[in-house]
Write an enzyme that holds these catalytic residues in place. Structure first.
Site, PDB file in Angstrom:
ATOM      1  CB  THR A 232      -0.906   0.021   1.254  1.00  0.00           C
ATOM      2  OG1 THR A 232      -1.639  -1.192   1.278  1.00  0.00           O
ATOM      3  CG2 THR A 232      -1.868   1.202   1.240  1.00  0.00           C
TER       4      THR A 232
ATOM      5  N   GLY B  73       2.666  -3.158   8.331  1.00  0.00           N
ATOM      6  CA  GLY B  73       2.783  -3.893   9.599  1.00  0.00           C
ATOM      7  C   GLY B  73       4.220  -4.301   9.869  1.00  0.00           C
TER       8      GLY B  73
ATOM      9  CD  GLU C  49      -4.180  -9.863   3.038  1.00  0.00           C
ATOM     10  OE1 GLU C  49      -4.446 -10.293   1.906  1.00  0.00           O
ATOM     11  OE2 GLU C  49      -3.030  -9.835   3.492  1.00  0.00           O
TER      12      GLU C  49
HETATM   13  C1  LIG Z   1      -4.101  -1.495  10.552  1.00  0.00           C
HETATM   14  C2  LIG Z   1      -3.725  -1.611   9.102  1.00  0.00           C
HETATM   15  C3  LIG Z   1      -2.746  -2.523   8.718  1.00  0.00           C
HETATM   16  C4  LIG Z   1      -2.355  -2.608   7.370  1.00  0.00           C
HETATM   17  N1  LIG Z   1      -1.304  -3.428   7.033  1.00  0.00           N
HETATM   18  C5  LIG Z   1      -0.811  -3.360   5.759  1.00  0.00           C
HETATM   19  C6  LIG Z   1       0.395  -4.058   5.425  1.00  0.00           C
HETATM   20  O1  LIG Z   1       1.026  -4.729   6.271  1.00  0.00           O
HETATM   21  N2  LIG Z   1       0.854  -3.953   4.145  1.00  0.00           N
HETATM   22  C7  LIG Z   1       0.193  -3.234   3.190  1.00  0.00           C
HETATM   23  O2  LIG Z   1       0.642  -3.187   2.063  1.00  0.00           O
HETATM   24  N3  LIG Z   1      -0.959  -2.558   3.483  1.00  0.00           N
HETATM   25  C8  LIG Z   1      -1.461  -2.587   4.742  1.00  0.00           C
HETATM   26  N4  LIG Z   1      -2.603  -1.877   5.058  1.00  0.00           N
HETATM   27  C9  LIG Z   1      -3.264  -1.090   4.030  1.00  0.00           C
HETATM   28  C10 LIG Z   1      -4.612  -1.651   3.630  1.00  0.00           C
HETATM   29  O3  LIG Z   1      -4.429  -2.820   2.876  1.00  0.00           O
HETATM   30  C11 LIG Z   1      -5.340  -0.560   2.843  1.00  0.00           C
HETATM   31  O4  LIG Z   1      -5.733   0.412   3.782  1.00  0.00           O
HETATM   32  C12 LIG Z   1      -6.519  -1.116   2.055  1.00  0.00           C
HETATM   33  O5  LIG Z   1      -6.079  -1.863   0.945  1.00  0.00           O
HETATM   34  C13 LIG Z   1      -7.435   0.006   1.533  1.00  0.00           C
HETATM   35  O6  LIG Z   1      -6.705   0.922   0.814  1.00  0.00           O
HETATM   36  P1  LIG Z   1      -6.802   2.464   1.174  1.00  0.00           P
HETATM   37  O7  LIG Z   1      -6.518   2.652   2.637  1.00  0.00           O
HETATM   38  O8  LIG Z   1      -5.962   3.180   0.220  1.00  0.00           O
HETATM   39  O9  LIG Z   1      -8.346   2.808   0.966  1.00  0.00           O
HETATM   40  P2  LIG Z   1      -9.027   3.498  -0.289  1.00  0.00           P
HETATM   41  O10 LIG Z   1      -8.670   2.729  -1.507  1.00  0.00           O
HETATM   42  O11 LIG Z   1      -8.734   4.953  -0.237  1.00  0.00           O
HETATM   43  O12 LIG Z   1     -10.559   3.272   0.021  1.00  0.00           O
HETATM   44  C14 LIG Z   1     -11.381   4.282   0.632  1.00  0.00           C
HETATM   45  C15 LIG Z   1     -12.837   4.009   0.285  1.00  0.00           C
HETATM   46  O13 LIG Z   1     -12.998   4.056  -1.130  1.00  0.00           O
HETATM   47  C16 LIG Z   1     -13.745   2.958  -1.596  1.00  0.00           C
HETATM   48  N5  LIG Z   1     -13.187   2.537  -2.894  1.00  0.00           N
HETATM   49  C17 LIG Z   1     -11.870   2.438  -3.235  1.00  0.00           C
HETATM   50  N6  LIG Z   1     -11.766   1.970  -4.494  1.00  0.00           N
HETATM   51  C18 LIG Z   1     -13.016   1.740  -4.946  1.00  0.00           C
HETATM   52  C19 LIG Z   1     -13.573   1.243  -6.166  1.00  0.00           C
HETATM   53  N7  LIG Z   1     -12.784   0.844  -7.174  1.00  0.00           N
HETATM   54  N8  LIG Z   1     -14.902   1.171  -6.259  1.00  0.00           N
HETATM   55  C20 LIG Z   1     -15.728   1.552  -5.238  1.00  0.00           C
HETATM   56  N9  LIG Z   1     -15.271   2.017  -4.069  1.00  0.00           N
HETATM   57  C21 LIG Z   1     -13.940   2.109  -3.917  1.00  0.00           C
HETATM   58  C22 LIG Z   1     -13.526   1.844  -0.564  1.00  0.00           C
HETATM   59  O14 LIG Z   1     -14.687   0.973  -0.502  1.00  0.00           O
HETATM   60  C23 LIG Z   1     -13.334   2.623   0.749  1.00  0.00           C
HETATM   61  O15 LIG Z   1     -14.602   2.772   1.388  1.00  0.00           O
HETATM   62  C24 LIG Z   1      -3.016  -1.802   6.389  1.00  0.00           C
HETATM   63  C25 LIG Z   1      -4.019  -0.915   6.788  1.00  0.00           C
HETATM   64  C26 LIG Z   1      -4.358  -0.795   8.113  1.00  0.00           C
HETATM   65  C27 LIG Z   1      -5.355   0.238   8.511  1.00  0.00           C
END
Ligand SMILES: Cc1cc2nc3c(=O)[nH]c(=O)nc-3n(C[C@H](O)[C@H](O)[C@H](O)COP(=O)(O)OP(=O)(O)OC[C@H]3O[C@@H](n4cnc5c(N)ncnc54)[C@H](O)[C@@H]3O)c2cc1C
Length: 663
Positions: free
Chosen positions: A182, A223, A473
């Site tokens: 991410t 993480g 995930e």
């Molecule tokens: C505690 C924690 C641990 C994590 N650990 C890891 C890790 O170890 N390694 C790693 O790589 N990542 C990690 N992550 C990241 C996590 O995988 C991402 O937060 C997740 O994939 C969502 O991406 P984003 O935060 O960019 O959300 P966004 O993509 O910004 O999503 C925000 C909103 O937009 C909506 N949305 C996004 N795209 C679409 C679409 N195409 N159509 C409709 N709606 C959409 C979603 O439903 C959501 O409600 C972690 C996150 C947290 C909070």
């Protein structure tokens, strides 16, 4: 905390805070005596309806399956070591360190080797992960990030040279690692996700240079990055400089092993900037961090080269022709994380539903006039809240077990059709189960009244820690879109004569049978035998899926004209357990059908009287399940210290405990 105190002050606690902490720690040194429930606190059984008798022990053995001993070993290990149990009040920094000590103790003292199980017996890994999550969800996630994500990426995206070099260090935790996908501006595990981190090959030094080109490309939420990680699998676009008119070539996203801290001194390595993502809503035992790379050089060998490689002279080779195919193959290898989340989520649902059902059996309220009090689980509204949830917990237990079995099979056979199936199934089940558990954790909190709000009862921490399961995930909304996309593709294949994958085969009949008119005769059948017949229940589910799919295709066709094209039982050991499982199965199925009754009524798949009969039978089954609810949650076989306080409510031990933790 004093409102004027700064974050830095938190790490230097006042004498009063220290005294409180010592008092709390002393609980662990002089553990509370085992609570014996007083006779008045016995759970009430309902005298009204005839109660299904079944052998709880046999059902429990069937549920826990062949990994019962492995799970018990984990639970016993932590039970016998109170100093390794997570206290109710704990600061973020202390929680992170405790979590690390828990993980070390699990692997080095208890000699439980989760990473090894990923290779030797994936189903055992998921069973261990579920038990570890019962200790502390943070511990479960920390273990998952290290073994399944970091370790899994080395195993599944790398080749023999990577396994030879890193296996032992990952296995014994010397090489604690991260999975850095991410970025600040782009989420993980989605196609066309636009990751910006780059890895440029330097032919002169035979190295890759990892760079974060702008702030939006900072790896975020990683993480194990903030404090404990030594390595990270960094996902970056592989750039080859051709030194001809074509200039640089982008070969798509690949995984690279990047050391981030010195193995001996634990100092951050040159060119790497690490920021702490700070205090979170939950999972504070996991140290999430942000990573920025500034011309970080790594040997060419650190490219995880299973799906694409670069030779000494800078030539790129891959058996997969396009960037999208390579990325899809890479993501396909990473579904283990989703399988684990779905399975762990059911584990938390078991804990919550056990706490809520036991509380509801214990808690008495006024009954009919001039009659003794009844348990709150005798209220129909309470049964509506909890009994379909209990039935769903059983359904999800078997559904995720089936998914785990399928996942284990693809790891052995690499059957391509099954790989696609597990991909779609894991996306669908992960999003469905985690969304259901998230809502249910709130319902269970409410079902336990004010006591549900006491931190000691775990529902608050379960709710906060589990909440993010809906996002990481793969965000649930995005995953469901992937499932919809897969179903649409299957639909198209069906009508173009192509092969249907194993899972979607069940739609084959329904497509032909049900897309015509519903049967006006069966639509009126109301007998309990018919409604509890698995054929009716499965037919109804198939019918709804086919119908929704067909209507989605029709709407997409219509819109594509103006906007262009757009791209889930087993036999059981004894008859009595079978009867109990059949009961929860019927309740689950009929409750689902009742929840979606609008769809069935709209097309007269069920006549009005049949709809009423389904509702009446659902209520009756809820009542039947209520009569064995205590035994059904007992069959989850969760040790008391995992579901601890509800049984101790209103007791001396509870008062003692609450006093000591300072309420
Ligand atoms: C505690 C924690 C641990 C994590 N650990 C890891 C890790 O170890 N390694 C790693 O790589 N990542 C990690 N992550 C990241 C996590 O995988 C991402 O937060 C997740 O994939 C969502 O991406 P984003 O935060 O960019 O959300 P966004 O993509 O910004 O999503 C925000 C909103 O937009 C909506 N949305 C996004 N795209 C679409 C679409 N195409 N159509 C409709 N709606 C959409 C979603 O439903 C959501 O409600 C972690 C996150 C947290 C909070």
């Amino acid at each position: 905390m004093n409102p004027n105190q700064t974050v830095e002050d938190e790490s230097q606690p006042s004498i009063t805070a220290m005294t409180r902490r010592i008092q709390r720690l002393s609980i662990h040194l002089t553990p509370l005596p085992l609570f014996q429930p007083s006779p008045q606190l016995n759970m009430l059984t309902c005298a009204k309806a005839n109660k299904l008798e079944f052998d709880k022990g046999s059902l429990s053995s069937y549920m826990r399956g062949k990994y019962r001993e492995s799970q018990e070993k984990v639970l016993e290990f932590f039970k016998s070591r109170p100093y390794l149990q997570t206290p109710i009040e704990i600061s973020m920094n202390e929680h992170r360190e405790l979590c690390m000590r828990q993980l070390m103790a699990l692997v080095r003292e208890a000699k439980i080797k989760p990473f090894r199980y990923i290779v030797e017996d994936p189903a055992k890994y998921f069973a261990i992960a579920e038990a570890v999550g019962n200790i502390d969800i943070s511990l479960g996630i920390k273990l998952g990030v290290h073994c399944s994500l970091w370790g899994g990426s080395v195993l599944n995206l790398g080749t023999k040279k990577h396994r030879d070099k890193y296996f032992d260090g990952i296995d014994n935790l010397d090489y604690l690692g991260c999975f850095a996908m991410t970025e600040l501006h782009h989420g993980e595990l989605c196609f066309h996700c636009g990751l910006q981190t780059i890895a440029t090959f330097d032919r002169i030094t035979d190295e890759f240079i990892i760079d974060t080109p702008n702030d939006g490309a900072i790896k975020w939420w990683i993480g194990n990055a903030a404090v404990h990680g030594k390595f990270a699998t960094v996902f970056a676009k592989l750039i080859l400089t051709t030194h001809d008119s074509k200039g640089d070539s982008d070969m798509g996203v690949h995984g690279f092993i990047v050391p981030i801290r010195d193995l001996k001194t634990h100092q951050t390595l040159p060119g790497i900037e690490i920021h702490d993502c700070g205090h979170k809503i939950g999972l504070n035992g996991v140290d999430n961090g942000a990573l920025r790379f500034c011309s970080v050089r790594i040997p060419r060998d650190n490219l995880l080269n299973r799906f694409g490689d670069v030779s000494r002279d800078g030539k790129y080779t891959s058996s997969l022709p396009t960037i999208n195919k390579r990325f899809a193959a890479m993501l396909g290898e990473l579904v283990g994380g989703r399988v684990g989340l779905a399975s762990s989520s059911v584990g938390f649902l078991k804990i919550a539903v056990t706490i809520a059902v036991r509380y509801s059996l214990l808690r008495q309220q006024f009954g009919p006039p001039k009659q003794p009090e009844v348990s709150i689980l005798d209220y129909q509204s309470h049964q509506h809240k909890l009994m379909p949830m209990l039935a769903s917990t059983y359904a999800f237990h078997f559904a995720t077990r089936d998914l785990v079995d399928k996942y284990s099979e693809i790891k052995k056979t690499h059957n391509e059709q099954l790989v696609g199936d597990v991909h779609a199934l894991s996306a669908g089940l992960k999003s469905y189960v985690t969304s259901y558990t998230a809502k249910s954790l709130s319902t269970c909190r409410e079902a336990c009244g004010g006591h549900g709000y006491a931190a000691v009862n775990r529902l608050g921490s379960l709710r906060n820690d589990h909440d993010i399961f809906q996002t990481f995930e793969g965000d649930n909304t995005v995953l469901l879109q992937q499932v919809a996309g897969d179903l649409l593709k299957q639909y198209k294949d069906k009508f173009q004569g192509g092969p249907l994958s194993v899972t979607w085969n069940y739609l084959r009949e329904s497509m032909n049978t049900y897309l015509s008119q519903p049967n006006p005769v069966t639509a009126r059948w109301e007998s309990a035998d018919h409604l509890r017949d698995p054929k009716f229940q499965l037919d109804a589910f198939r019918y709804r899926t086919s119908r929704l799919l067909q209507s989605a295709v029709a709407r997409l066709r219509k819109h594509s004209k103006t906007h262009g094209s757009f791209g889930a039982w087993n036999s059981c050991p004894d008859a009595s357990s079978r009867a109990a499982l059949k009961l929860v199965c019927d309740l689950y199925a009929l409750d689902r059908i009742w929840n979606d009754i609008g769809t069935y009524r709209n097309v007269d798949y069920v006549a009005p009287n049949k709809a009423k009969a389904i509702h009446k039978l659902t209520e009756y089954l809820s009542f039947q399940v209520r009569n064995i609810a205590g035994e059904l949650v007992d069959a989850f076989d969760l040790p008391p210290y995992v579901t601890r306080a509800p049984l101790a409510m209103k007791s001396e031990a509870y008062a003692q405990y609450t006093q000591l933790v300072g309420f």
